[in-house]
Design an enzyme around this catalytic site. Sequence first.
Site, short mmCIF file in Angstrom:
data_model
loop_
_atom_site.label_atom_id
_atom_site.label_comp_id
_atom_site.label_asym_id
_atom_site.label_seq_id
_atom_site.Cartn_x
_atom_site.Cartn_y
_atom_site.Cartn_z
N ASP A 125 1.13 -9.78 18.07
CA ASP A 125 1.77 -10.15 16.82
C ASP A 125 1.68 -9.02 15.80
O ASP A 125 2.29 -9.10 14.74
CB ASP A 125 1.12 -11.42 16.25
N ASP B 277 -19.65 -10.26 17.97
CA ASP B 277 -19.57 -9.97 16.54
C ASP B 277 -20.90 -9.37 16.11
O ASP B 277 -21.90 -10.08 16.00
CB ASP B 277 -19.27 -11.24 15.73
N HIS C 254 4.66 -10.22 13.48
CA HIS C 254 3.61 -10.54 12.51
C HIS C 254 3.85 -11.92 11.89
O HIS C 254 3.84 -12.11 10.67
CB HIS C 254 3.56 -9.48 11.40
N LEU C 255 4.01 -12.92 12.78
CA LEU C 255 4.33 -14.28 12.34
C LEU C 255 3.18 -15.26 12.48
O LEU C 255 3.33 -16.43 12.11
CB LEU C 255 5.51 -14.82 13.17
N ALA D 13 -4.75 -9.54 14.99
CA ALA D 13 -5.58 -8.99 13.93
C ALA D 13 -4.93 -7.76 13.32
O ALA D 13 -4.29 -7.83 12.26
CB ALA D 13 -6.98 -8.69 14.45
N ARG D 14 -5.08 -6.61 13.96
CA ARG D 14 -4.48 -5.35 13.50
C ARG D 14 -4.04 -4.55 14.72
O ARG D 14 -4.76 -4.45 15.71
CB ARG D 14 -5.47 -4.52 12.67
N GLU E 60 3.78 -0.43 12.34
CA GLU E 60 4.45 -1.71 12.14
C GLU E 60 5.55 -1.55 11.11
O GLU E 60 5.27 -1.13 9.98
CB GLU E 60 3.44 -2.75 11.68
#
Length: 345
Positions: A280, A198, A304-305, A255-256, A285
């Site tokens: 996910d 990070d 996306h759950l 995340a994305r 999307e």
Amino acid sequence: MTHRIVCAGDQFISAELLARSVEAALDGDVTPVLVGSAWPTEPFGEIDGVREAAGDPSELAAAVEGAAAVITHLAPITAQVLAAGKGSLQVVGVTRGGPVNVDLAAATAAGIPVAYLPGRNLNAVAEFCVGTMICAMRGLPAAAARLASGTWDATGFKYERTGLELAAATVGLVGLGAVGARVAQLLGAFGSRVLAHDPYLADAPPGVTLVDLPELLAGSDVVSLHARLTPETRHLIDKAALATMRPGAVLINTARGELVDRAALDAALESGSLRAAVLDVFDPEPPDPTDPLPRRPEVLATPHLAGASRQVAEQSAARIAAEVAAVLTGGRPTHCANPDALDPQ
């Protein structure tokens, strides 16, 4: 004083749940106006300049006339809706980590603060990550697919096909914000070695070692993505990054979708250099029906759950109700997406 509050819900966080929450936060001094949408049965989309929104802005604008507040999850808080609340609307509350369904420029111009809930689903997402790590490392998606097709495959007990336990795994977290930090905390209970990358952090929490991205990719049995999407992080996990990962590693993305080059990931799975992936989120999307990734037996693909739990719905409603109540009683929201609306100077 009785506050007229529009509660714009959906099939995840209902208008009734929002109304009960704000009534509790304001000791019953509320006249709730309930508005609903059919999301997620019907998809959200872009509406009049706001994104990921569900509902009819004209219906919402009619309901907002004379209201002191709007509380919602996905309703389109457009310029039209905000203009309908002129003279009465004091605050908008959104039960999301990012209020992209609100026209923030219009809200700021009208002097209306927008309260929101960063990290609102962090525990649900973190638990999803850890649970799917176990599934993917142990090869459970592929084994379940074979059994569903009628094949009892006992060769999953062959040594070379077995996977690691979390206690023996090194897990690399790309991004150590609220969700990443919670994942690290949960992994500590399993005894995992945790690496993190990070660039915005100078120090890591206990039990986490900060490293650069190449070291994380090369040294991790599982790589879990928790970075924000920016121009710099788009396709952060590309062909070169995937080639750096350990043979047989697992990739998890909650995340994305745009963080991963999906063609490169498909090729890495096809070649066998990666053991499995958990996806996910997708780009685009929902994914195209011809996209091979969700159909791969070694991919655990979900729509996306990761952030969907009853606790997220209930706690989000209670938290945003408290934020709105604070503004209506002379206070300030804890998290305001447009602070210039609070302090125009």
